[in-house]
Design an enzyme around this catalytic site. Sequence first.
Site, short mmCIF file in Angstrom:
data_model
loop_
_atom_site.label_atom_id
_atom_site.label_comp_id
_atom_site.label_asym_id
_atom_site.label_seq_id
_atom_site.Cartn_x
_atom_site.Cartn_y
_atom_site.Cartn_z
N ILE A 160 51.48 39.85 12.67
CA ILE A 160 51.24 41.28 12.81
C ILE A 160 51.76 41.98 11.56
CG2 ILE A 160 51.76 43.34 14.17
CD1 ILE A 160 52.40 41.44 16.51
N ASP A 193 54.11 42.26 2.81
CA ASP A 193 53.73 43.48 3.53
C ASP A 193 54.18 44.75 2.80
OD1 ASP A 193 52.59 42.04 5.49
OD2 ASP A 193 53.70 42.93 7.15
N VAL A 228 55.53 37.66 14.61
CA VAL A 228 55.85 38.82 13.78
C VAL A 228 55.07 38.75 12.47
CG1 VAL A 228 57.68 39.99 12.50
CG2 VAL A 228 58.12 39.13 14.79
N ALA A 229 55.00 37.53 11.90
CA ALA A 229 54.26 37.36 10.65
C ALA A 229 52.77 37.64 10.82
CB ALA A 229 54.47 35.94 10.13
N ASP A 233 27.29 76.02 5.91
CA ASP A 233 26.90 77.41 6.08
C ASP A 233 26.33 77.89 4.75
OD1 ASP A 233 26.79 79.94 7.38
OD2 ASP A 233 28.57 80.54 6.26
N GLU A 287 53.29 44.58 10.39
CA GLU A 287 53.92 45.80 10.89
C GLU A 287 54.05 46.86 9.82
OE1 GLU A 287 57.34 42.79 10.25
OE2 GLU A 287 55.33 42.79 11.06
#
Length: 894
Positions: free
Chosen positions: A294, A721, A291-292, A338, A296
């Site tokens: 990744i 995080d 988990v760490a 244009d 999240e």
Amino acid sequence: MTNTDTSKDNITFFHAKSVDESIEMLKTNRSSGLSENEAQQRLSAYGPNQLKAQNRKSIFKMFLAQLRDALIYVLFAAVVITMFMGEYLDGIIIIIVILINATLGVIQEIRAGNAIEALRKMATPKALVKRDNQVKEIGSENIVPGDIVILDAGRYIPADLRLVESANLQIDESALTGESVAAEKDAFAVFSEDYIPLGDRDNTAYMSTLVTYGRGIGVVTGTGADTEIGKIAGILSQDDETKTPLEIRLDQLGKTLGKAALAICVLIFIISFFQGRDLTEMFLTSVSLAVAAIPEGLAAIVAVVLSIGVTKMAKQNAIIKRLPAVETLGSVNIVCSDKTGTLTQNKMTVQEFFTFTDKTQKIDDKTYLSAEAHLLSSAMVLASDATLENGDSTGDPTEIALLQLADNLKIDRKDLWSSQPRIDEQAFDSKRKMMSTLHQQEDKFMLYAKGAIDSLILKCKHVVEDGEIIPLTDTHKTILTHAADAMSDKALRTLAVAYKPLEKQIDREDFEKNLVMIGVVGMIDPPREEVNDSIATAKEAGISTIMITGDHKNTALAIAKKLGIASERSEATTGAAIDNMPQEELESHIGEYKVFARVSPEHKVNIVKAFRAKGNIVSMTGDGVNDAPSLHAADIGVAMGIEGTDVAKNASDMILADDNFSTIIVAIEQGRNIYNNIKKSVVFLLACNVGEVITMLVAIGVGLPIPLIATQLLWINLLTDTLPAVALGMDPGDKDVMREKPRPLNDNFFSHGAGRRIILAGILIGLLTIVAFVGGYQAKGYSPFADNIPENIHEYARTLAFLTIIGCQLFYSFSFRHAYKSIFRVGFFSNRYLFGAVVIGLLLQLIVLYVPFMTAAFKLQAVGIQEWLAVFGLSIIPLLANEIVKVFAISRQQ
């Protein structure tokens, strides 16, 4: 039957057919039209004259599609793991982030689908048709090929037509061709070539264009999807949505991190198994470490950073429809624009005038107004059917420009009209190429005529010079022709004017005889004043500006030279030239051209695709219906907010609220800074996560006790995080960012040494944490490899490791403010959010360490000042080391 079949072998080019041939091919009657019975049969065969509704996915299916993403899969895995670990709050937060992102994606997809609906609404006006020898008004959806359609001023064209009659007919085709001046139509013109640009087809009319002058009759050649606008809708409805560079990078990162997390779990579990450790504990630890590994919070952080960028850009008149488009703008190295209304002001303006007294003069505030100049402008005003009041105008753009000229020259138009009321006129005719009006001036009369110089000069016998009317000589003709040619060389549209004083009223057949030539004016749709500086700024930033327009080559090239887009004629090409080369050849030569003139919607799309095929990230700007397919095909489609059609806006990724080209450059600068901020957050998160992984792998690999337990890993991950990562994403923009070249297409989060920095920083943070961990045992007189170590000693050592790794990460976040500028130069306090995040992070550490139930929950111990000094000494090392590396890096560059 139609002229819009996508297969060239089956196309009928009605502009190359005579009126009689067209009528015969369409099996209709020119005088009586179709019968109602025949019309109903054809309606059954061809279907309604409507653009087909796009097959829209259900909201549920769109929602599921948003969840089919590698990073989303990883986040779902993180939810399962955190829930399994009992961290329900974290799991709920992650789920909320996933749902919010998916919902935003659905909203954007629904908005994108509105492009077709806007086209369908545009294409269904009422129409006058002739059926059973009677003129009827019907809904345009009931029109069929072969119908005879009546046209008059102010009416939209209901389908594609081959004109069979025209009387002074002018049609505004700007939304389809990009030309700002209404096209003059001639039903009896026949072209020998099959493939000529839409804007040059004088004998045809197209769905959703507008009759601005005159009248006409046409036979329907194509309806619904078989019209030119139907082809545009077909291009828009193609499901070829491409991911932005940011989406691609995040997708790749998600896949990489998912694999890495799985490998870490397996590796630690295998090592632990052979070391004879407690497998239940190691399972929880390995899952926590996965988990760490990744981040999240990455998706949420990116969403926050992009949202902040969107808000800031909206205040600067750049409205973003898709969040990832912000980052993509920062990658753009080609801006295809244009001409009409984007680079130019979308209004004809007189630039120069010529009289035999004044010679050629430019129009500015210092323009001297001689008697002849006053007469020239007055004649242009009186021989006009346009109106201009308080900025609101009606009529032909050329005539509106002449009214504006009079205002600029301080001529009182109302006084002119009241002193010389019109009593008769001979309307403009495309064969005569002129118009004339008769006015009464007290007890005398005055005739004014304006038109094409080569036609009007043939009607003149005299000229006015130095206040006198003298005979017109060959010398006069040569001088006048040279003056007009000089204006044409500057891509100015020329218009001549003459007059004739009369003692009595005359008949119309004598209007245009024995005229007195006054002079000629030259006009153009001028560039926007601010565009030059914007293009120069873009060039310095490594961004090329490309003009793509439906206008004529000479006009486009002249504007391009004024703006600094092109300098040589060889840098301009046309749609006809593109038709003669395969797409592969266009791609190989695409870099040679800066101006593409006389192009169709298909050409615009092919040009954009050719630039993209050469590895460019392309932005396309536009405002008309004809721009919508290329806006859709580009990496970033940019529509005009004021003059832009709903079709263009719905097909775009960004809308300019002020229709200002320079706003694009501002948006690109913002996009670059936003991407840099996202990269800072990503690299910081990964460096921290690598530090955690290194800590655990080294400790387990050499046989040390576990330095960080599952709950501690989750806390560290939650802390880093969130606050510091988000604060880095809110970093102020770098003022030097537009001195850098655009990022290459293959650039990623690990480019330019970022990958090396992640690994080295991770190793350093991991080793410093191990040093603190081992030092904790030694401070209490134990070897970390000894057996039967008391649990309180393990807690003490883990406390030092826990404080050190978080301290390293918090202090190290300052070094991410800039890749090579020192934090001492950038300033610790210039990003108050980051400084606040570090302070809050340290305060949270104090709470965890000194609030008893928190200390017990995380299995930590309160420590004294000596331990805090040791932790601070170790924590500051990564920041100082990185600053030293920056100094050497800068010295090598110099």
